[in-house]
Enzyme design. Structure first.
Site, PDB file in Angstrom:
ATOM      1  N   CYS A   1       0.849  -1.200   0.000  1.00  0.00           N
ATOM      2  CA  CYS A   1       0.000   0.000   0.000  1.00  0.00           C
ATOM      3  C   CYS A   1       0.885   1.252   0.000  1.00  0.00           C
ATOM      4  CB  CYS A   1      -0.885  -0.017   1.249  1.00  0.00           C
ATOM      5  SG  CYS A   1      -1.922   1.447   1.440  1.00  0.00           S
TER       6      CYS A   1
ATOM      7  N   HIS B   1       4.652   6.326   1.930  1.00  0.00           N
ATOM      8  CA  HIS B   1       4.694   7.665   2.527  1.00  0.00           C
ATOM      9  C   HIS B   1       5.657   7.665   3.723  1.00  0.00           C
ATOM     10  CE1 HIS B   1       1.531   9.104  -0.010  1.00  0.00           C
ATOM     11  NE2 HIS B   1       0.522   8.545   0.632  1.00  0.00           N
TER      12      HIS B   1
HETATM   13  N1  APR Z   1      -3.862  12.932 -10.559  1.00  0.00           N
HETATM   14  C1  APR Z   1      -4.577  11.774 -10.590  1.00  0.00           C
HETATM   15  N2  APR Z   1      -4.056  10.566 -10.221  1.00  0.00           N
HETATM   16  C2  APR Z   1      -2.773  10.534  -9.826  1.00  0.00           C
HETATM   17  C3  APR Z   1      -1.970  11.708  -9.771  1.00  0.00           C
HETATM   18  C4  APR Z   1      -2.563  12.943 -10.168  1.00  0.00           C
HETATM   19  N3  APR Z   1      -1.887  14.080 -10.142  1.00  0.00           N
HETATM   20  N4  APR Z   1      -0.734  11.343  -9.343  1.00  0.00           N
HETATM   21  C5  APR Z   1      -0.759  10.011  -9.146  1.00  0.00           C
HETATM   22  N5  APR Z   1      -1.990   9.514  -9.437  1.00  0.00           N
HETATM   23  C6  APR Z   1      -2.471   8.126  -9.371  1.00  0.00           C
HETATM   24  C7  APR Z   1      -1.425   7.076  -9.661  1.00  0.00           C
HETATM   25  O1  APR Z   1      -1.218   6.934 -11.069  1.00  0.00           O
HETATM   26  C8  APR Z   1      -2.057   5.822  -9.044  1.00  0.00           C
HETATM   27  O2  APR Z   1      -2.878   5.129  -9.948  1.00  0.00           O
HETATM   28  O3  APR Z   1      -2.868   7.825  -8.042  1.00  0.00           O
HETATM   29  C9  APR Z   1      -2.898   6.398  -7.897  1.00  0.00           C
HETATM   30  C10 APR Z   1      -2.368   6.044  -6.506  1.00  0.00           C
HETATM   31  O4  APR Z   1      -2.532   4.660  -6.325  1.00  0.00           O
HETATM   32  P1  APR Z   1      -1.522   3.737  -5.471  1.00  0.00           P
HETATM   33  O5  APR Z   1      -0.138   4.139  -5.741  1.00  0.00           O
HETATM   34  O6  APR Z   1      -1.947   2.308  -5.699  1.00  0.00           O
HETATM   35  O7  APR Z   1      -1.843   4.193  -3.972  1.00  0.00           O
HETATM   36  P2  APR Z   1      -2.920   3.583  -2.948  1.00  0.00           P
HETATM   37  O8  APR Z   1      -2.296   2.473  -2.179  1.00  0.00           O
HETATM   38  O9  APR Z   1      -4.205   3.379  -3.668  1.00  0.00           O
HETATM   39  O10 APR Z   1      -3.079   4.797  -1.919  1.00  0.00           O
HETATM   40  C11 APR Z   1      -3.677   6.025  -2.313  1.00  0.00           C
HETATM   41  O11 APR Z   1      -4.692   6.512  -0.188  1.00  0.00           O
HETATM   42  O12 APR Z   1      -4.654   5.468   1.886  1.00  0.00           O
HETATM   43  C12 APR Z   1      -4.095   6.480   1.085  1.00  0.00           C
HETATM   44  O13 APR Z   1      -1.816   6.647   1.909  1.00  0.00           O
HETATM   45  C13 APR Z   1      -2.621   6.255   0.823  1.00  0.00           C
HETATM   46  O14 APR Z   1      -2.252   8.480   0.015  1.00  0.00           O
HETATM   47  C14 APR Z   1      -2.429   7.137  -0.379  1.00  0.00           C
HETATM   48  C15 APR Z   1      -3.745   6.981  -1.134  1.00  0.00           C
HETATM   49 ZN    ZN Z   2      -3.112   1.080   3.329  1.00  0.00          ZN
END
Ligand code: APR
Ligand code: ZN
Length: 364
Positions: free
Chosen positions: A38, A43
């Site tokens: 995750c 972070h």
């Molecule tokens: N605009 C839109 N989408 C974006 C941008 C942006 N500027 N920058 C990155 N992304 C997308 C990425 O391409 C990716 O598909 O955001 C998504 C993030 O997904 P993951 O890396 O799988 O992260 P995830 O584990 O889903 O967590 C997302 O939720 O719980 C919180 O701490 C966690 O801040 C994090 C968020």
């Molecule tokens: Zn998580």
């Protein structure tokens, strides 16, 4: 036992032997079965969400109980469980008012067990616990109070994902706000958590569900989890495009699921009059997002945070399990890659590179 330890921000995790003390009263000793990859752990690795160091990370887990500490009656050796990343004490104001996801005792003891001490160490050096879960390890000590027992037919990798991304994402749309049938929804950031917000919006019978992501692969993937439209901010202004799709109005609900000031501002700007922007992503600790305060008032917009999907794990995880078993929530297709604990740094490099879907550590 083997664990992945973060010693310094910005440095790779070190997979090595560490010692785990026996469970104290109210604690459970488990063998980790599956651990999700995750962004919240990333972070911490980057120093964007500070934690006491050194620390064993990992907060999205399923496990098997090995033995239990004094007084534990809620689980027994052999039970298959989910270990929620917020353990509820059951006694604080947050727990007693139905907000187990905000347990005061849990947050007051960040990096440690409920008594403020740690069970992990390497010789004399104490090692901290991420979210009282520490699942980037072969074994862990977790609080007994919040363990959710699994039915036999739920596979361990899928169960691990219920520990964080499924509950966080689905709950944002079904608990933190209850998306109204037929309403319009945008989800900014369609990774492991974001696609579950899409699924949550679909469960609530939303009308248009707009996936917003800078990664084309993620947008394609999002269509399998409920998205009806896609927007790529690298190709078009996301606020403008979302307004076009919604007849110039903006959406009823915009969910921010990446974690940055810019995406929080975009979420706020793309909601219509009377609409709600829900922030799920964790932006770096020192980042402030700009909000149009006049629009906030004159358009009666709402800006709301959602932590752990507003979940009370003991109540909401069994319902999510039922929705998974009856095919209403798709977790199987969300798992796109499996790793060994030894390859944890590669798993995080894949997350940063934007490989779609969720990675899970299944070999320890
Ligand atoms: N605009 C839109 N989408 C974006 C941008 C942006 N500027 N920058 C990155 N992304 C997308 C990425 O391409 C990716 O598909 O955001 C998504 C993030 O997904 P993951 O890396 O799988 O992260 P995830 O584990 O889903 O967590 C997302 O939720 O719980 C919180 O701490 C966690 O801040 C994090 C968020
Ligand atoms: Zn998580």
């Amino acid at each position: 036992m083997k664990a992945a330890v973060l010693y310094e921000y910005g440095q790779p995790l070190v997979v090595e032997e560490v010692e785990l003390d026996p469970p104290k009263a109210g604690e459970v000793h488990v063998r980790v079965a599956a651990a999700g990859v995750c962004r919240s752990d990333l972070h911490v690795m980057k120093g964007e969400a500070p934690q006491p160091l050194p620390i064993v990370l990992g907060h999205e887990a399923s496990a098997v109980v090995l033995d239990v500490g004094e007084g534990v009656t809620s689980v027994k050796p052999g039970d298959r469980i989910i270990t929620p990343f917020v353990s509820s004490c059951g006694r604080c104001t947050s727990c007693l008012t139905g907000h187990a996801n905000l347990c005061d005792a849990h947050s007051a003891t960040a990096g440690a067990m409920f008594d403020g001490t740690t069970r992990l160490h390497k010789g004399e050096q104490r090692i901290h616990h991420m979210s009282k879960v520490t699942c980037f390890a072969q074994e862990a000590i977790v609080p007994d109070k919040s363990c959710v027992i699994l039915p036999d037919d739920v596979p361990m990798p899928q169960a691990a994902l219920i520990g964080c991304c499924v509950t966080t994402g689905v709950g944002a749309a079904t608990e933190s706000v209850q998306v109204r049938p037929g309403s319009t929804v945008a989800v900014i950031g369609c990774g492991g958590v974001g696609v579950n917000v899409l699924q949550g919006a679909r469960l609530q019978n939303a009308g248009k569900i707009i996936a917003v992501d800078i990664n084309e692969g993620a947008l394609e993937f999002a269509m399998r989890f409920g998205a009806t439209h896609t927007v790529n901010p690298t190709q078009q202004d996301p606020v403008q495009r979302v307004k076009e799709i919604t007849n110039g109005l903006g959406v009823d609900y915009a969910f921010e699921v990446f974690g940055s000031a810019e995406t929080v501002t975009n979420a706020f700007n793309m909601v219509r009059k009377g609409g709600t922007a829900v922030v799920v992503g964790l932006a770096p600790a020192d980042e402030l997002a700009g909000v149009d305060t006049v629009a906030l008032v004159r358009q009666e917009k709402t800006l709301k945070g959602s932590y752990y999907g507003g979940a009370r794990p003991a109540v909401d995880m069994p319902s999510i399990i039922e929705m998974y078993r009856s095919g209403k929530i798709n977790i199987d297709d969300l798992i796109t890659r499996q790793y060994k604990l030894d390859d944890i740094n590669e798993a995080y490099a894949d997350l940063e590179r934007g490989v779609v879907g969720r990675g899970v550590i299944t070999e320890f």
